[in-house]
Every structure is written in structure tokens, then in C-alpha cells.
Design an enzyme around this catalytic site. Structure first.
Site, short mmCIF file in Angstrom:
data_model
loop_
_atom_site.label_atom_id
_atom_site.label_comp_id
_atom_site.label_asym_id
_atom_site.label_seq_id
_atom_site.Cartn_x
_atom_site.Cartn_y
_atom_site.Cartn_z
N CYS A 78 0.84 -1.21 0.00
CA CYS A 78 0.00 0.00 0.00
C CYS A 78 0.87 1.25 0.00
O CYS A 78 1.73 1.42 0.88
CB CYS A 78 -0.91 0.00 1.23
SG CYS A 78 -1.89 1.50 1.40
N CYS A 84 -0.64 6.23 6.94
CA CYS A 84 -2.01 5.89 7.34
C CYS A 84 -1.99 5.05 8.62
O CYS A 84 -1.11 4.21 8.81
CB CYS A 84 -2.67 5.10 6.20
SG CYS A 84 -4.29 4.43 6.61
N CYS A 414 -12.47 -10.21 21.26
CA CYS A 414 -11.68 -9.42 20.32
C CYS A 414 -10.46 -8.82 21.01
O CYS A 414 -9.76 -8.00 20.42
CB CYS A 414 -12.53 -8.32 19.69
SG CYS A 414 -13.23 -7.14 20.87
#
Length: 457
Positions: A78, A84, A414
Site C-alpha cells: 500500500c 495511514c 476481540c
């Protein structure tokens, strides 16, 4: 007695052996017994680091050079990766990512929970770990006269302008591209969180992976959108599978993305998707797992760990919109889903009706109260399923489980740290952890989902 001072100060340069990854995917090493966190460093590497932060017990630094690289280091595909904040592990091979995520779960159970005898299985990964996200939520800003739509830079609210996110479904990328062009063409103002002025705050895309349905959502700070008709036309012409365009209105000065009011600009208020053989309606505000392919594997694992034969009673705490409850109901005698959020319970009942499932009952309330109430009515669960938020279970919920004494607990987590913490409580109250199955729901990020099985001693 004088406090011991850190051995380093800001701007010091140190050479480190990286021995592991931290909870946010950063490399971790020690020098003179002092812990240093280094973004972008990998286990097994030797790196030269310049410190930009020094605290009493740890420091953080940036890589100046990689003196010895890991065999698992790869070139991130990317072009936005270095700025980012959306992904943290693209510089690590996918094989390497699965290995460190398994280790992350193992370390949490052993170091935080001191759990013994629980087998951590190899992580269930993806054949193709790209373009998996069925939901996009990108902030919008204007910087030096240019519209920016994308992810925030790590630890900031600076929007990194992204044209094509390689973990998003392509329909979501197309929505983002069309909205950016529409804003540029018609001079639509981006929301400014400093002044509270502007029109467009966020852009959302949702994709029904099995159905091909697509929804575009424009989150605005005002009711009226200039040139809304042109936006609808552009999206209809360019986004394949588009079934819904919705405006979500959020006028509050807040970091919360969505407001409570939706306005349909085109098509329907929901789209459809499937998980396994179950179908679901998805609205702008619905919770639906962002990786459809891995969600089916996650739920299949939970169902497998529950070992249902057809007559069991199951209680699903934190049931949300009922997705796991309905999976379990296909093999159980009766499932009770408990959730404190009322709109989620309405969605759960609608999902049960849509799938003609009559042996699932949904209760709006606190599981710590509702489980003992069910027990008082003679409802004795064989299995309790937990799927709490990232912070883990409320202690009162864990105490209620210990009171109702199911034969088995299936815990979907999670966050390995809160999973390990909650396992401590349950092991102290008569349960033994037998196995844990990590599932890679979020490739290229540091997150890992885990299904754990606990049985009564």
C-alpha cells in the site's frame, strides 16, 4: 529515597534487539533492562532507534535503520501505509502475521491469566487477506484547499487522502472516489471539527458480500445537502450493485461518527446479506462483522465448541443483533439472547423472524440480572456464550455465570488481554480452559479474534 531515573532521554540513539510485538503491533525490545517500543520493527530484528518519548518505565522510538532484518519482513504493497493509521502489519508477511497473533493469544493467557493446560490452536487465516472489509467509515477534511477522504494518520485526526484502500471491498473504494469528485466539482464543504462548520463529516460504504447489495451513506453536519441530486446520479451511474443511498445527520460536536437520524436519498433503507444460510438486513446503524468470510469461520468455531446435539439450552450474553444466537439456534433446543441495547434486540427479533427461527428468544436487559431471573424460572443453561465488547465482561455477568453453572462456556473475544483476565475469574469459580482458537478477522492489523472453550471442573 530517590526515584530511579530512566537510563535514556529524548533524542538518544540506541541499538535494540526486538523480541516481540506490543498490543498495537509495534516492535518491543529492551536495552539496559528498559523497555522500548518501536513502530515498524519486527521480532528477531536488530534496529537503530531514535527516542522521541521517554517515560518512567518505557520509551518510544523511530527506526533510523534496520541493522538485521527479519526473514518475515516484506515491502508493504500500500502506498499510504507509512502515513495511514489503518493498518499496522503490512510490513510483516501474512504467514508471520498469523504466527505473531497466535503468540499474542498465548502470551496473554500465560502472562496475564496464568492459565495452564489451554491449547492455543494455529490461527485460522484467509486464502486472500486483501479487500476483505465490507464496511468503510472514512472521515472527510479539507487541507490546503483539497478535499481529503481516507484514514486518520496514527494517533492524530489528520486525514490521509486515499484513492484505493487495499483492505476495502472495491465498491466502497468507488463510493469514496465518487463522493470526493462530487465535493470537488460542486464545491461542497468538508466538516471542520475545530469550527463545527461544513457539510460532509464521513463517508460510509456497506457491501453485502453474498448478495452484491451496496449501500452508500453520507454523514453530514446539516440537514440539507447542496447538489444532493447530482450526488445520487453520480453514485447510481458508477457504483455497481447500489441499492441504497442514505444521509445520516449528526449535528453534534462529537467524535462519535453516526447521528441517530437517517434520511433515504435513493432506494431502500437497508441492504441484505447472508452468513452461512442465514439472511440479515443491514441498516446504516446495524452492527455486522466487517469480514464476512472470516465471520462464518468464527461462528462455525463457536458452534463447534458448543458441541450442541439438539436439545440443549443456551444463553448468549451480549447477543447484539442476534447473529451468533441464530447460528446456535440451528443446533440447540432453545437459545436466550440477552442484550442491554434496545435497538439491537429489535434487530435480533427481526432477524429471527426473517430466518423463520422460533427457538430463539431475545431479552432486553442486563445479563447479570436476567440470567439469575431465568434460573429462578427453571431455565438452566447447558452452554453460555459470551461475546463482550473489547473491555471484556462485567464482573457481575461473570458472577451470574458462576451462579447458574452451565456445563460449558464459549467465549468469543476481540481482546486477548480482557479474555485472559475474565478467564482468571472463571477458573477461580469452577471452570477449566481447554482450548482457544484465534481467527484472523482483520488481516494487516494487530487485532485478533479468539474463541475459547471452558468446561466445568
Amino acid at each position: 529515597m530517590a526515584k530511579e531515573q530512566p537510563p535514556f532521554k529524548v533524542n538518544d540513539i540506541v541499538e535494540l534487539q526486538i523480541t516481540g510485538l506490543g498490543s498495537s503491533g509495534e516492535g518491543v525490545g529492551k536495552e539496559q533492562g528498559f523497555t522500548v517500543f518501536v513502530k515498524g520493527a519486527l521480532p528477531g530484528e536488530t534496529v537503530k532507534v531514535k527516542l522521541f518519548q521517554v517515560k518512567k518505565s518505557y520509551a518510544s522510538g523511530n527506526i533510523l535503520s534496520v541493522e538485521q532484518a527479519s526473514e518475515q519482513r516484506v515491502e508493504p504493497p500500500c502506498p499510504y501505509y507509512k502515513t495511514c493509521g489503518g493498518c499496522q502489519l503490512q510490513h510483516l508477511s501474512y504467514e508471520g502475521q498469523l504466527a505473531v497473533k497466535r503468540q499474542q493469544v498465548q502470551d496473554a493467557l500465560e502472562r496475564i491469566g496464568h492459565i495452564e493446560g489451554c491449547e492455543v490452536l494455529p490461527v485460522i487465516g484467509m486464502a486472500n487477506p486483501w479487500h476483505y472489509r465490507n464496511k468503510m467509515q472514512f472521515p472527510v477534511a479539507k487541507t490546503q484547499g483539497e478535499i481529503q477522504i481516507g484514514c486518520y494518520a496514527a494517533l492524530t485526526h489528520n486525514v490521509i487522502d486515499i484513492d484505493d484502500c487495499i483492505i476495502q471491498k472495491q465498491a466502497n473504494n468507488k463510493i469514496m472516489q465518487v463522493v470526493r469528485r462530487w465535493m470537488q466539482q460542486f464545491n461542497i464543504a468538508a466538516y471542520d471539527e475545530n469550527t463545527g462548520k461544513g457539510v460532509v463529516r464521513h463517508v460510509m460504504g456497506r457491501v453485502g458480500v453474498k448478495t452484491g447489495d451496496v449501500m452508500a451513506v453520507i454523514i453530514t453536519a446539516c440537514y440539507d445537502i447542496p447538489h444532493a441530486g447530482e450526488l445520487v446520479t453520480m453514485l447510481k451511474n458508477e457504483v455497481g450493485g447500489l441499492k441504497s443511498i442514505v444521509q445520516n445527520i449528526n449535528k453534534k460536536r462529537t467524535n462519535i461518527i453516526m447521528g441517530s437520524k437517517n434520511r433515504v436519498l435513493y432506494g431502500k433503507s437497508t441492504i441484505k446479506d447472508k452468513l452461512g444460510n442465514l439472511k440479515f438486513s443491514i441498516s446504516p446503524l446495524s452492527f455486522f462483522q466487517v469480514n464476512s468470510e472470516q465471520t462464518e469461520k468464527l461462528y462455525a468455531t463457536a458452534l463447534n465448541f458448543a458441541s450442541l446435539r439438539g436439545g440443549e439450552t443456551v444463553i448468549d450474553c451480549y447477543c447484539g443483533t442476534g447473529t451468533i444466537s441464530l447460528y446456535l439456534a440451528q443446533k440447540a433446543g432453545k437459545v436466550y439472547g440477552i442484550e442491554i441495547v434496545e435497538p439491537a434486540i429489535k434487530d435480533a427479533n427481526a432477524n429471527a423472524a426473517a430466518n423463520n427461527i422460533s427457538n430463539a428468544q431475545f431479552i432486553c436487559g442486563d445479563a447479570a440480572v436476567e440470567m439469575p431471573a431465568l434460573l429462578a424460572k427453571g431455565v438452566k443453561p447447558d452452554v453460555v456464550l459470551l461475546d463482550p465488547p473489547r473491555a471484556g465482561c462485567d464482573k457481575k455477568v461473570l458472577a451470574a455465570i458462576a451462579e447458574v453453572k452451565p456445563h460449558k462456556i464459549v467465549y468469543v473475544s476481540c481482546n486477548p488481554a480482557s479474555l485472559a483476565r475474565d478467564m482468571v475469574f472463571l477458573t477461580e469459580h469452577g471452570y477449566k480452559a481447554t482450548k482457544a482458537q484465534p481467527v484472523d478477522m482483520f488481516p494487516m492489523t494487530h487485532h485478533v479474534e479468539t474463541v475459547a472453550e471452558m468446561v466445568i471442573k
